[in-house]
Design a protein around this motif. Structure first.
Motif, mmCIF file in Angstrom:
data_model
loop_
_atom_site.group_PDB
_atom_site.id
_atom_site.type_symbol
_atom_site.label_atom_id
_atom_site.label_comp_id
_atom_site.label_asym_id
_atom_site.label_seq_id
_atom_site.Cartn_x
_atom_site.Cartn_y
_atom_site.Cartn_z
ATOM 1 N N ILE A 139 0.873 -1.182 0.000
ATOM 2 C CA ILE A 139 0.000 0.000 0.000
ATOM 3 C C ILE A 139 0.911 1.233 0.000
ATOM 4 O O ILE A 139 1.773 1.385 0.886
ATOM 5 C CB ILE A 139 -0.917 0.027 1.245
ATOM 6 N N ASN A 140 0.712 2.102 -0.962
ATOM 7 C CA ASN A 140 1.472 3.360 -1.066
ATOM 8 C C ASN A 140 2.988 3.110 -1.017
ATOM 9 O O ASN A 140 3.726 3.743 -0.256
ATOM 10 C CB ASN A 140 1.078 4.335 0.047
ATOM 11 N N GLU A 141 3.446 2.155 -1.792
ATOM 12 C CA GLU A 141 4.865 1.827 -1.911
ATOM 13 C C GLU A 141 5.474 1.295 -0.615
ATOM 14 O O GLU A 141 6.685 1.276 -0.454
ATOM 15 C CB GLU A 141 5.674 3.063 -2.382
ATOM 16 N N LYS A 142 4.646 0.884 0.318
ATOM 17 C CA LYS A 142 5.142 0.277 1.558
ATOM 18 C C LYS A 142 4.543 -1.112 1.680
ATOM 19 O O LYS A 142 3.427 -1.363 1.238
ATOM 20 C CB LYS A 142 4.735 1.117 2.770
ATOM 21 N N ARG A 143 5.297 -1.996 2.303
ATOM 22 C CA ARG A 143 4.840 -3.372 2.447
ATOM 23 C C ARG A 143 4.309 -3.577 3.861
ATOM 24 O O ARG A 143 4.952 -3.228 4.843
ATOM 25 C CB ARG A 143 5.973 -4.344 2.153
ATOM 26 N N TYR A 144 3.144 -4.177 3.913
ATOM 27 C CA TYR A 144 2.493 -4.461 5.183
ATOM 28 C C TYR A 144 2.149 -5.945 5.242
ATOM 29 O O TYR A 144 2.082 -6.619 4.230
ATOM 30 C CB TYR A 144 1.188 -3.659 5.325
ATOM 31 N N LYS A 145 1.928 -6.411 6.446
ATOM 32 C CA LYS A 145 1.396 -7.762 6.610
ATOM 33 C C LYS A 145 0.149 -7.666 7.479
ATOM 34 O O LYS A 145 0.002 -6.740 8.278
ATOM 35 C CB LYS A 145 2.432 -8.707 7.203
ATOM 36 N N LEU A 146 -0.699 -8.625 7.295
ATOM 37 C CA LEU A 146 -1.964 -8.644 8.021
ATOM 38 C C LEU A 146 -1.913 -9.682 9.127
ATOM 39 O O LEU A 146 -1.286 -10.733 8.971
ATOM 40 C CB LEU A 146 -3.114 -8.969 7.065
ATOM 41 N N LYS A 147 -2.568 -9.375 10.224
ATOM 42 C CA LYS A 147 -2.646 -10.314 11.339
ATOM 43 C C LYS A 147 -4.118 -10.472 11.710
ATOM 44 O O LYS A 147 -4.839 -9.489 11.856
ATOM 45 C CB LYS A 147 -1.855 -9.799 12.534
ATOM 46 N N VAL A 148 -4.536 -11.716 11.866
ATOM 47 C CA VAL A 148 -5.930 -11.990 12.202
ATOM 48 C C VAL A 148 -6.120 -11.696 13.689
ATOM 49 O O VAL A 148 -5.493 -12.320 14.550
ATOM 50 C CB VAL A 148 -6.317 -13.447 11.877
ATOM 51 N N LYS A 149 -6.980 -10.735 13.967
ATOM 52 C CA LYS A 149 -7.253 -10.363 15.354
ATOM 53 C C LYS A 149 -8.409 -11.186 15.902
ATOM 54 O O LYS A 149 -8.363 -11.677 17.018
ATOM 55 C CB LYS A 149 -7.582 -8.871 15.420
ATOM 56 N N GLU A 150 -9.446 -11.335 15.090
ATOM 57 C CA GLU A 150 -10.635 -12.076 15.538
ATOM 58 C C GLU A 150 -11.291 -12.723 14.334
ATOM 59 O O GLU A 150 -11.338 -12.141 13.251
ATOM 60 C CB GLU A 150 -11.618 -11.107 16.210
ATOM 61 N N MET A 151 -11.822 -13.936 14.547
ATOM 62 C CA MET A 151 -12.493 -14.653 13.473
ATOM 63 C C MET A 151 -13.754 -15.305 14.049
ATOM 64 O O MET A 151 -13.680 -16.082 14.997
ATOM 65 C CB MET A 151 -11.580 -15.726 12.865
ATOM 66 N N VAL A 152 -14.895 -14.960 13.470
ATOM 67 C CA VAL A 152 -16.173 -15.542 13.881
ATOM 68 C C VAL A 152 -16.694 -16.350 12.698
ATOM 69 O O VAL A 152 -16.858 -15.815 11.603
ATOM 70 C CB VAL A 152 -17.189 -14.448 14.280
ATOM 71 N N ILE A 153 -16.955 -17.627 12.964
ATOM 72 C CA ILE A 153 -17.404 -18.504 11.885
ATOM 73 C C ILE A 153 -18.839 -18.913 12.146
ATOM 74 O O ILE A 153 -19.143 -19.586 13.126
ATOM 75 C CB ILE A 153 -16.494 -19.754 11.784
ATOM 76 N N TYR A 154 -19.702 -18.466 11.267
ATOM 77 C CA TYR A 154 -21.099 -18.894 11.249
ATOM 78 C C TYR A 154 -21.560 -18.722 9.816
ATOM 79 O O TYR A 154 -20.736 -18.799 8.908
ATOM 80 C CB TYR A 154 -21.935 -18.080 12.257
ATOM 81 N N THR A 155 -22.842 -18.503 9.580
ATOM 82 C CA THR A 155 -23.273 -18.339 8.185
ATOM 83 C C THR A 155 -22.620 -17.114 7.553
ATOM 84 O O THR A 155 -22.480 -17.051 6.346
ATOM 85 C CB THR A 155 -24.800 -18.222 8.091
ATOM 86 N N THR A 156 -22.240 -16.170 8.395
ATOM 87 C CA THR A 156 -21.420 -15.059 7.950
ATOM 88 C C THR A 156 -20.081 -15.185 8.650
ATOM 89 O O THR A 156 -20.020 -15.169 9.872
ATOM 90 C CB THR A 156 -22.068 -13.707 8.315
ATOM 91 N N VAL A 157 -19.020 -15.306 7.884
ATOM 92 C CA VAL A 157 -17.677 -15.376 8.478
ATOM 93 C C VAL A 157 -17.182 -13.946 8.608
ATOM 94 O O VAL A 157 -17.060 -13.223 7.621
ATOM 95 C CB VAL A 157 -16.723 -16.221 7.599
ATOM 96 N N ILE A 158 -16.913 -13.559 9.849
ATOM 97 C CA ILE A 158 -16.441 -12.204 10.135
ATOM 98 C C ILE A 158 -14.992 -12.302 10.564
ATOM 99 O O ILE A 158 -14.666 -13.020 11.519
ATOM 100 C CB ILE A 158 -17.290 -11.550 11.248
ATOM 101 N N ILE A 159 -14.130 -11.582 9.845
ATOM 102 C CA ILE A 159 -12.694 -11.600 10.155
ATOM 103 C C ILE A 159 -12.253 -10.161 10.391
ATOM 104 O O ILE A 159 -12.428 -9.305 9.525
ATOM 105 C CB ILE A 159 -11.886 -12.226 9.009
ATOM 106 N N GLN A 160 -11.671 -9.925 11.571
ATOM 107 C CA GLN A 160 -11.111 -8.609 11.877
ATOM 108 C C GLN A 160 -9.600 -8.720 11.798
ATOM 109 O O GLN A 160 -8.995 -9.606 12.408
ATOM 110 C CB GLN A 160 -11.544 -8.139 13.264
ATOM 111 N N LEU A 161 -9.024 -7.811 11.041
ATOM 112 C CA LEU A 161 -7.579 -7.853 10.775
ATOM 113 C C LEU A 161 -6.896 -6.627 11.339
ATOM 114 O O LEU A 161 -7.497 -5.536 11.418
ATOM 115 C CB LEU A 161 -7.321 -7.929 9.276
ATOM 116 N N GLU A 162 -5.632 -6.800 11.695
ATOM 117 C CA GLU A 162 -4.769 -5.666 12.029
ATOM 118 C C GLU A 162 -3.671 -5.622 10.995
ATOM 119 O O GLU A 162 -3.178 -6.654 10.543
ATOM 120 C CB GLU A 162 -4.157 -5.846 13.427
#
Length: 166
Positions: A139-162
């Motif tokens: 993003i904007n010529e910088k490299r980032y990595k994502l970390k999974v903060k929270e994951m809720v699995i049901y009919t809707t999978v909700i993933i919160q990332l940092e």
């Protein structure tokens, strides 16, 4: 004081006789109409009671089928929607477009989980984390990595990332 001698006059006798006969006839008519009305209402009540019994039986059958279908459906619930949210984009002062593009890229990476049953998705949650965390994001010529903060699995999978610097 004495009673007036009206019994000697035929006009009064006819009047009282007419009242007695009219009262008797009207009483008979009343009893007939009331009896017919009672019969109709009794028949209506009987029919309604039969309908209530039939509907209660039908309702029990539907409820049993509904419970059985619910048991089967709970066993076979599938993922209908994926929701990805990056929570700390303000920390790195990222614009909303870049954040949205990153969320969409993650969504595309894990879109194979759509229409899978919940058991399969739950068993492969570690694989999902690895897919998300091992892919670097630029993003904007910088490299980032994502970390999974929270994951809720049901009919809707909700993933919160940092997001973090790589």
């Amino acid at each position: 004081m004495r009673i007036p001698p009206l019994y000697r006059r035929p006009a009064w006798q006819r009047f009282f006789a007419g009242m007695a006969i009219g009262g008797a006839i009207s009483w008979c008519i009343f009893l007939y109409i009331y009896g017919v009305w009672q019969e109709e209402n009794t028949e209506l009540l009987r029919q309604q009671q039969e309908n209530i019994v039939d509907l209660n039986n039908e309702k029990k059958i539907w409820q049993e089928e509904y419970k059985e279908l619910n048991k089967r459906n709970i066993e076979k619930l599938t993922v209908q929607k994926l929701t990805i949210k990056i929570t700390n984009s303000e920390k790195y002062k990222l614009d909303l477009l870049s954040v949205q593009e990153t969320e969409n890229a993650v969504h595309d990476d894990i879109s194979m989980m759509l229409a899978k049953d919940l058991e399969t998705v739950y068993k492969s949650r570690d694989l999902l984390k690895k897919i998300i965390e091992n892919k670097p994001v630029k993003i904007n010529e910088k490299r980032y990595k994502l970390k999974v903060k929270e994951m809720v699995i049901y009919t809707t999978v909700i993933i919160q990332l940092e997001i973090q610097f790589e």
